[in-house]
Design a protein around this motif. Structure first.
Motif, PDB file in Angstrom:
ATOM      1  N   GLU A   1      32.264  39.142  37.123  1.00  0.00           N
ATOM      2  CA  GLU A   1      30.901  39.653  36.975  1.00  0.00           C
ATOM      3  C   GLU A   1      29.959  38.600  36.395  1.00  0.00           C
ATOM      4  O   GLU A   1      28.772  38.560  36.752  1.00  0.00           O
ATOM      5  CB  GLU A   1      30.881  40.914  36.111  1.00  0.00           C
ATOM      6  CG  GLU A   1      31.518  42.142  36.751  1.00  0.00           C
ATOM      7  CD  GLU A   1      33.034  42.102  36.730  1.00  0.00           C
ATOM      8  OE1 GLU A   1      33.655  42.859  37.509  1.00  0.00           O
ATOM      9  OE2 GLU A   1      33.598  41.305  35.939  1.00  0.00           O
ATOM     10  N   ASP A   2      30.468  37.775  35.483  1.00  0.00           N
ATOM     11  CA  ASP A   2      29.640  36.715  34.892  1.00  0.00           C
ATOM     12  C   ASP A   2      29.119  35.778  35.977  1.00  0.00           C
ATOM     13  O   ASP A   2      27.933  35.426  35.998  1.00  0.00           O
ATOM     14  CB  ASP A   2      30.446  35.911  33.870  1.00  0.00           C
ATOM     15  CG  ASP A   2      30.936  36.757  32.713  1.00  0.00           C
ATOM     16  OD1 ASP A   2      30.296  37.791  32.439  1.00  0.00           O
ATOM     17  OD2 ASP A   2      31.943  36.378  32.090  1.00  0.00           O
TER      18      ASP A   2
ATOM     19  N   PRO B   1      34.710  41.263  48.786  1.00  0.00           N
ATOM     20  CA  PRO B   1      35.820  41.745  47.948  1.00  0.00           C
ATOM     21  C   PRO B   1      37.053  40.851  47.980  1.00  0.00           C
ATOM     22  O   PRO B   1      37.726  40.675  46.953  1.00  0.00           O
ATOM     23  CB  PRO B   1      36.118  43.127  48.532  1.00  0.00           C
ATOM     24  CG  PRO B   1      34.805  43.579  49.096  1.00  0.00           C
ATOM     25  CD  PRO B   1      34.169  42.335  49.639  1.00  0.00           C
ATOM     26  N   VAL B   2      37.363  40.281  49.143  1.00  0.00           N
ATOM     27  CA  VAL B   2      38.540  39.402  49.228  1.00  0.00           C
ATOM     28  C   VAL B   2      38.321  38.148  48.385  1.00  0.00           C
ATOM     29  O   VAL B   2      39.191  37.726  47.621  1.00  0.00           O
ATOM     30  CB  VAL B   2      38.829  39.027  50.700  1.00  0.00           C
ATOM     31  CG1 VAL B   2      39.949  37.991  50.766  1.00  0.00           C
ATOM     32  CG2 VAL B   2      39.180  40.259  51.512  1.00  0.00           C
ATOM     33  N   GLU B   3      37.147  37.563  48.511  1.00  0.00           N
ATOM     34  CA  GLU B   3      36.844  36.358  47.738  1.00  0.00           C
ATOM     35  C   GLU B   3      36.779  36.669  46.249  1.00  0.00           C
ATOM     36  O   GLU B   3      37.211  35.855  45.419  1.00  0.00           O
ATOM     37  CB  GLU B   3      35.525  35.760  48.217  1.00  0.00           C
ATOM     38  CG  GLU B   3      35.251  34.371  47.647  1.00  0.00           C
ATOM     39  CD  GLU B   3      34.064  33.709  48.308  1.00  0.00           C
ATOM     40  OE1 GLU B   3      32.986  33.670  47.674  1.00  0.00           O
ATOM     41  OE2 GLU B   3      34.219  33.243  49.457  1.00  0.00           O
ATOM     42  N   GLU B   4      36.248  37.807  45.890  1.00  0.00           N
ATOM     43  CA  GLU B   4      36.216  38.208  44.486  1.00  0.00           C
ATOM     44  C   GLU B   4      37.620  38.264  43.906  1.00  0.00           C
ATOM     45  O   GLU B   4      37.857  37.808  42.784  1.00  0.00           O
ATOM     46  CB  GLU B   4      35.526  39.558  44.334  1.00  0.00           C
ATOM     47  CG  GLU B   4      34.012  39.504  44.447  1.00  0.00           C
ATOM     48  CD  GLU B   4      33.357  40.805  44.022  1.00  0.00           C
ATOM     49  OE1 GLU B   4      34.098  41.773  43.741  1.00  0.00           O
ATOM     50  OE2 GLU B   4      32.113  40.858  43.953  1.00  0.00           O
ATOM     51  N   GLN B   5      38.563  38.824  44.662  1.00  0.00           N
ATOM     52  CA  GLN B   5      39.938  38.920  44.159  1.00  0.00           C
ATOM     53  C   GLN B   5      40.558  37.537  44.020  1.00  0.00           C
ATOM     54  O   GLN B   5      41.302  37.277  43.064  1.00  0.00           O
ATOM     55  CB  GLN B   5      40.783  39.786  45.094  1.00  0.00           C
ATOM     56  CG  GLN B   5      42.178  40.081  44.563  1.00  0.00           C
ATOM     57  CD  GLN B   5      42.153  40.759  43.207  1.00  0.00           C
ATOM     58  OE1 GLN B   5      41.505  41.788  43.028  1.00  0.00           O
ATOM     59  NE2 GLN B   5      42.851  40.191  42.232  1.00  0.00           N
ATOM     60  N   VAL B   6      40.252  36.656  44.940  1.00  0.00           N
ATOM     61  CA  VAL B   6      40.748  35.285  44.839  1.00  0.00           C
ATOM     62  C   VAL B   6      40.223  34.626  43.559  1.00  0.00           C
ATOM     63  O   VAL B   6      40.973  33.976  42.820  1.00  0.00           O
ATOM     64  CB  VAL B   6      40.318  34.464  46.074  1.00  0.00           C
ATOM     65  CG1 VAL B   6      40.564  32.970  45.842  1.00  0.00           C
ATOM     66  CG2 VAL B   6      41.075  34.937  47.313  1.00  0.00           C
ATOM     67  N   ILE B   7      38.936  34.810  43.277  1.00  0.00           N
ATOM     68  CA  ILE B   7      38.342  34.226  42.066  1.00  0.00           C
ATOM     69  C   ILE B   7      38.984  34.813  40.816  1.00  0.00           C
ATOM     70  O   ILE B   7      39.273  34.089  39.856  1.00  0.00           O
ATOM     71  CB  ILE B   7      36.813  34.444  42.062  1.00  0.00           C
ATOM     72  CG1 ILE B   7      36.167  33.647  43.199  1.00  0.00           C
ATOM     73  CG2 ILE B   7      36.209  34.035  40.720  1.00  0.00           C
ATOM     74  CD1 ILE B   7      34.689  33.921  43.401  1.00  0.00           C
ATOM     75  N   VAL B   8      39.216  36.123  40.803  1.00  0.00           N
ATOM     76  CA  VAL B   8      39.884  36.769  39.669  1.00  0.00           C
ATOM     77  C   VAL B   8      41.260  36.148  39.454  1.00  0.00           C
ATOM     78  O   VAL B   8      41.654  35.839  38.317  1.00  0.00           O
ATOM     79  CB  VAL B   8      40.003  38.289  39.900  1.00  0.00           C
ATOM     80  CG1 VAL B   8      40.940  38.918  38.872  1.00  0.00           C
ATOM     81  CG2 VAL B   8      38.629  38.946  39.825  1.00  0.00           C
TER      82      VAL B   8
END
Length: 231
Positions: free
Chosen positions: A157-158, A174-181
């Motif tokens: 989120e930051d 969403p896929v890229e977000e999970q990769v970043i997480v």
């Protein structure tokens, strides 16, 4: 006055006919510049200029006079952890050039920061020793370095919020977000699968994030080579 310190070479420029001015991130004095005489002479019996190749780890004895001096001198130096693979592997050497350029543009403190030095040292040693799964090294390096520079990414989120606030044109799906997480939560060498397009996309988001916080970052000249090498 003579002082002992470890250092990480960040490159050099030519100075006069046979000398260089080397930029080094030191454990004791932070970022510093040093005049090194005679290393470009054809009559030199040593190859000391090789000690200032990107990210070389140095043991140094240095002269530091006044705190406001901008250039100092080195009395003694040697590499305390000779590289096994980094200069000889195209992908690793491209990553080293990228990291060196980032550090040259972001490190400004001329003071002791042992935690930052140890992070950089361990990052260099990991990259040199890694046999596989280091293709995301530069992304995780940027994520971790940001914390030492004062604008760390604690959660996805930051990153997303700042990119939106500064009108970055592409939002992570969403896929890229999970990769970043996964990259934020894991250490070097953790296998996080992604294709070249996503890797480049995440890297560009992080560099934009850096530019939000550091106007001096400017163009990263090693970026195009890195994109080609890490497919």
């Amino acid at each position: 006055m003579l002082h002992k310190t470890q250092g990480i070479a960040l490159g050099y420029i030519r100075y006069r006919e046979t000398s260089i001015i080397a930029k080094v991130y030191t454990k004791v004095f932070g970022i510093q510049s040093y005049i090194v005489n005679g290393v470009r002479s054809s009559t030199s019996k040593t190859n000391k200029i090789a000690l200032f190749q990107p990210l070389t780890l140095l043991d140094m004895v240095v002269y530091h006079q006044k705190k406001d001096d901008t250039v100092h001198r080195i009395s003694e130096m040697k590499c305390y952890a000779p590289f096994q693979s980094l200069p000889y592997d195209v992908a690793k050497s491209s990553l080293a050039l990228f990291v060196t350029e980032i550090l040259g543009k972001t490190l400004r403190e001329e003071e002791t920061n042992e935690a930052l030095f140890e992070f950089l040292e361990q990052s260099v040693l990991y990259l040199d020793g890694a046999e596989r799964d280091f293709e995301n090294f530069h992304i995780q390096f940027l994520m971790q370095l940001a914390s030492f520079l004062g604008f760390g990414i604690e959660a996805i989120e930051d990153l997303n919020n700042e990119l939106r606030q500064h009108h970055y044109p592409q939002v992570a799906d969403p896929v890229e977000e999970q990769v970043i997480v996964n990259l934020l939560s894991g250490g070097y060498g953790q296998m996080v699968s992604m294709d070249r397009i996503r890797r480049v996309g995440i890297l560009e988001k992080l560099l934009f994030f850096y530019k939000i916080h550091m106007d001096s970052l400017g163009e990263i000249r090693s970026l195009d080579v890195l994109k080609e090498v890490l497919r």
